[in-house]
Scaffold this motif. Sequence first.
Motif, PDB file in Angstrom:
ATOM      1  N   SER A  96       0.834  -1.210   0.000  1.00 32.61           N
ATOM      2  CA  SER A  96       0.000   0.000   0.000  1.00 32.61           C
ATOM      3  C   SER A  96       0.866   1.256   0.000  1.00 32.61           C
ATOM      4  O   SER A  96       0.561   2.225  -0.697  1.00 32.61           O
ATOM      5  CB  SER A  96      -0.931   0.005   1.215  1.00 32.61           C
ATOM      6  N   ARG A  97       1.958   1.232   0.773  1.00 30.06           N
ATOM      7  CA  ARG A  97       2.858   2.390   0.769  1.00 30.06           C
ATOM      8  C   ARG A  97       3.473   2.597  -0.616  1.00 30.06           C
ATOM      9  O   ARG A  97       3.586   3.727  -1.103  1.00 30.06           O
ATOM     10  CB  ARG A  97       3.985   2.187   1.789  1.00 30.06           C
ATOM     11  N   LEU A 100       0.655   3.887  -2.890  1.00 29.75           N
ATOM     12  CA  LEU A 100       0.139   5.221  -2.575  1.00 29.75           C
ATOM     13  C   LEU A 100       1.193   6.319  -2.681  1.00 29.75           C
ATOM     14  O   LEU A 100       0.857   7.502  -2.599  1.00 29.75           O
ATOM     15  CB  LEU A 100      -0.457   5.229  -1.156  1.00 29.75           C
ATOM     16  N   MET A 103       0.524   9.004  -5.231  1.00 28.26           N
ATOM     17  CA  MET A 103      -0.601   9.851  -4.821  1.00 28.26           C
ATOM     18  C   MET A 103      -0.172  10.824  -3.728  1.00 28.26           C
ATOM     19  O   MET A 103      -0.541  12.007  -3.741  1.00 28.26           O
ATOM     20  CB  MET A 103      -1.758   8.971  -4.323  1.00 28.26           C
ATOM     21  N   GLN A 104       0.624  10.331  -2.756  1.00 25.92           N
ATOM     22  CA  GLN A 104       1.104  11.204  -1.688  1.00 25.92           C
ATOM     23  C   GLN A 104       1.979  12.322  -2.241  1.00 25.92           C
ATOM     24  O   GLN A 104       1.887  13.470  -1.797  1.00 25.92           O
ATOM     25  CB  GLN A 104       1.885  10.378  -0.664  1.00 25.92           C
TER      26      GLN A 104
END
Length: 306
Positions: A96-97, A100, A103-104
Amino acid sequence: MIEHIRKLKMNLSEEDTKGITHSVTYKDIPTFNMNNFTIKENYFESYIPYSWQGGYYVVRKEKSTFYTEVSSVKSKIIITQFLLLALFASISFFLSRHALRPMQEAITKLDNFSKDLIHDLNTPVTSILLNTKILEKTLEKESKALIRIKTSAKEIGELHNNLTILLEEETMIMQEEKLFDLIDDVLSTQTSLYPNIKIELQRSELIVKVNANALKQVLSNIFSNACKYNKQEGYIKVYAKENILYIQDSGVGIQKPQNIFKRNYKEQNSGHGIGLDIVKRLCDSMDIDISVSSVVGEGTLIVIRF
């Protein structure tokens, strides 16, 4: 139990019998069944043929040993499940990191862009307002175009102030403040902009825990609307009871007060419909409850609970 007898018949050594004992009996069992199994008070019992000539092994296993083994198996299953869960959670967290991260980074860039844009917006707005004041002094009669420019610049200025405070929404420092000192600061500006509106201020020594800049922006939006949409020679009453602040005006009223905190909702042609949305978000950030009641043609009452 059957495995124990198999090793016995094959003369295989068994270090741990696991609570299993055996004996031999030659009693006659007319209806013998290989699937026989009996549960006694303290042990389990089964009969297994001894030899072709006859006889039976009587095999017994202690219940206490059996339950200990079951408990051990359950513990191993639970530990295995926990370890698998921890493994899957770690893998999910890593994936997930990784997923994402773009996106972050995009959100961070957008946030920085917004901050830079809002910061840079202040200079041209201030310049427009200063130049309109200069034009007012040079012109014998103020033109409608100049009035529209000045009004639009003020609206952009208010929007700039709202967005500037909103950027601090997640990092607000709360401290105790004298509520009516903050109200005085806000009203000093509004009274100069709307000299025809009568302000009835019933002071009290109410102290509230807030972010001063955020609450001043909340009050500025509320008082600005109360003045802007008030009647000619109208009034605004400000008073407090216990930890509740009341702001009452004699304005045109609101048709659907339940909608005024919704983004882009407005009942007048002027404005952008985001000022009161920002007010609600700032109040929520400071754990303040705000509510509105209104009667069209009579006025509006804002209630702020600290």
